[in-house]
Design an enzyme around this catalytic site. Sequence first.
Site, PDB file in Angstrom:
ATOM      1  N   PRO A   1      -3.166 -54.069  66.262  1.00 19.23           N
ATOM      2  CA  PRO A   1      -2.138 -53.931  65.220  1.00 19.23           C
ATOM      3  C   PRO A   1      -2.746 -53.460  63.899  1.00 19.23           C
ATOM      4  CG  PRO A   1      -1.994 -56.072  66.332  1.00 19.23           C
ATOM      5  CD  PRO A   1      -3.292 -55.453  66.746  1.00 19.23           C
TER       6      PRO A   1
ATOM      7  N   GLY B   1      -4.105 -53.501  60.203  1.00 18.23           N
ATOM      8  CA  GLY B   1      -4.679 -54.524  59.342  1.00 18.23           C
ATOM      9  C   GLY B   1      -5.634 -55.474  60.017  1.00 18.23           C
TER      10      GLY B   1
ATOM     11  N   GLU C   1      19.930 -75.251  54.083  1.00 10.49           N
ATOM     12  CA  GLU C   1      18.491 -75.423  54.310  1.00 10.49           C
ATOM     13  C   GLU C   1      18.180 -76.786  54.930  1.00 10.49           C
ATOM     14  OE1 GLU C   1      16.639 -72.963  54.107  1.00 10.49           O
ATOM     15  OE2 GLU C   1      18.019 -71.640  53.044  1.00 10.49           O
TER      16      GLU C   1
ATOM     17  N   HIS D   1      18.708 -76.607  58.655  1.00  9.54           N
ATOM     18  CA  HIS D   1      17.525 -76.118  59.384  1.00  9.54           C
ATOM     19  C   HIS D   1      16.500 -77.238  59.549  1.00  9.54           C
ATOM     20  CE1 HIS D   1      18.670 -71.949  59.615  1.00  9.54           C
ATOM     21  NE2 HIS D   1      18.769 -71.812  58.308  1.00  9.54           N
TER      22      HIS D   1
ATOM     23  N   ASP E   1      19.138 -65.454  60.015  1.00 13.77           N
ATOM     24  CA  ASP E   1      18.962 -66.471  61.057  1.00 13.77           C
ATOM     25  C   ASP E   1      19.589 -66.022  62.374  1.00 13.77           C
ATOM     26  OD1 ASP E   1      17.793 -68.052  59.099  1.00 13.77           O
ATOM     27  OD2 ASP E   1      19.699 -68.973  58.545  1.00 13.77           O
TER      28      ASP E   1
END
Length: 726
Positions: free
Chosen positions: A257, A259, A478, A481, A555
């Site tokens: 990948p 980087g 939040e 979650h 989400d």
Amino acid sequence: MDQNNKKNSQNGNKNNNGSGWRGVVSLVCWALLFTIIISYASTYMNSAGHQASSVAIPYSDFVGMLEDGQVDEVQFDSSENILHIVPSPGYVYRDAEGVTYTRNEKDFTFQDFAGQERTVSLALFTVRLESSETVIARLEEAGVARYDQEYHAPSSPMMLFLLEYILPFVIVMLVFMLVMRWLTSKSGMGGMGGIGGVGKSNAKVYMEKQTGVTFSDVAGQDEAKESLTEIIDFLHNPGKYTEIGAKLPKGALLVGPPGTGKTLLAKAVAGEANVPFFSISGSDFVEMFVGVGASRVRDLFKEASKVAPCIVFIDEIDTIGKSRDNRMGGNDEREQTLNQLLAEMDGFDPTKGVILLAATNRPEVLDQALLRPGRFDRRITIDRPNLAGRIATLQVHTRNIKLGEDVNLKKVALATAGCVGADLANLVNEAALRAVRKGRKLVTQEDMLAAFELVIAGTEKKGSVLTEFEKKLVAYHEVGHAMVAYKQKHSEPVQKITIVPHTQGSLGYTLLMPEEDKTELRTKAELMAKITVSMGGRAAEEVVMDTMTNGASQDIQDATNVARNMVAMFGMSDEFGMMALASKRNQYLDGGYGMDCAQDTAARMDKAVKILLDECYKTAVEVIRENREDMDKVVAYLLEKETITGGEMVAIIEGRDPELVENPYASTQGLGDGFRPSLPDAVEAPAKKVHMISQKIEAPAAPEDSSAEDAEASPEDPQEPDSPET
């Protein structure tokens, strides 16, 4: 063998000499052509300028002017048999368009279309039809006092040729040489190499005697370094391999990948071997002129063979190494460059020590002829580092950073699962910049984790103002979650919950941080838990606030991608079972896949994906409803503080005071029976009292054989093992 090499070198010298002579001849021809064009252009311009300021009149009109006494002066031009006439003041000349010009003391005057009087210089001339004696007699008869003949100094034909042709040719040659030398110096290319050196390799610009990079500067890629160590050893000790008949690998392809440090690893190989390093990008070979790329490939290997042993590194080789096909008609320039690269890799002598390294993010598009043994003999995968690799990478990047005593690189490495070396380097630099902004001399753990959050969520929006309803909605979203993640068995622990808006579009976020390094292997239960956690925000909006917002868009997208992978590639669907419906296209870039099934099957796959999503959403709704009271408590505390840790959330649920949680990075992960980071001193972790031993412990003897073993045992030969230390 030596004779063949000598013949090849002689042929090469002949080809080089022939190529050089052709270049010189070509330059001379171009200069000569430009000289002729300039000479004729100059002659034409002089002639055009002369005709523009002179007016030809018939010889009969000249005779009439003499009879009327309108001639003041006449000049004979014997070289062209022309008479130049200066008329007397008051003479009137009418041209073909009817415009009347009147002679004054020096020039002619006329009226333009606007009626304004203008002045123009005209020179009258006529072709002499009579002998000079007859013309002179006419002039004397008309009383013309001044007449003369222009004097032309005798000139050498050789001098005229030098001035008109040789001198311009020399000037053009000098200009050509200066321009081409300037182009050569600007592009870093030597020699002729075509006009402007377009066929010369650009690799000379990037040639380094010593890269200054070694394996100590590369961390987290132990497997790749081990594969490249043999190449370095061959460059140092070639005799050890040639004695047994082994040959040096011609090339190694670095795949991974972006980087991950492919270019850095190639420089480290050259630095460890202490050999010259040629670096060039694949795009540098491609030009609009057909054949230029192939010429640059030849020149690159020619320059490399002069300084062998050396390493040639081609970055982004997929630019010129794409698979050859006729679907789109192909690109002649790219295919010629690839063919020349294949021929050069077959032709160069492996005993000279020229090693070709190449890097790409797209190995699936490379031509098979390029990947076969004998060209790129080794394919080395530079993948994302694991936990140990990330810790080592952070240690490398923090060598010159002043760190505080509270910095825990393992904690940072756990938080950065999936990050590559470039991401970690950027994280360390952002942490150092944050420490300077805060006026500190050392980088603290807070700076490191804040830099990580800066990378994933952006900076805080200090000027953003939310209404009370919006803050409450974001808080329940939040906490939804976080609550689902806390109640799920296979989900990651919650590290942080915030409702502070950030620059990357989020009004808040819930940070999940693993307590241990996870490989890419995931069970179905873990994937289902991940989808359920993503659904927790929308479930909280519906159950508590009885509404839906667009804040759950990301989400939903994440959950749908996981569910689609489970059905299409992981074989986790009851309807399709162990059937692959898709395959990855870009493994090391975006990780996207393409469908390998019929349209009807794809439609059925969408239904299977929806079944998984509905199941996970139903679970999330149940968790929210069962823990509604705890959610209200956590939301109330979150609205007051705006940012809380997972440890504070656990303390609220367990009925303890969240203000007493001292660990600012405590998560919701439990570490043993009754032990939680929110209360670290409550119960000591059982693992702290266990010491591992490596001694062999034999099984106890059977009861019926105990008497025999006691008789055989002697004090000089004891059979009992030592007791382990605790």
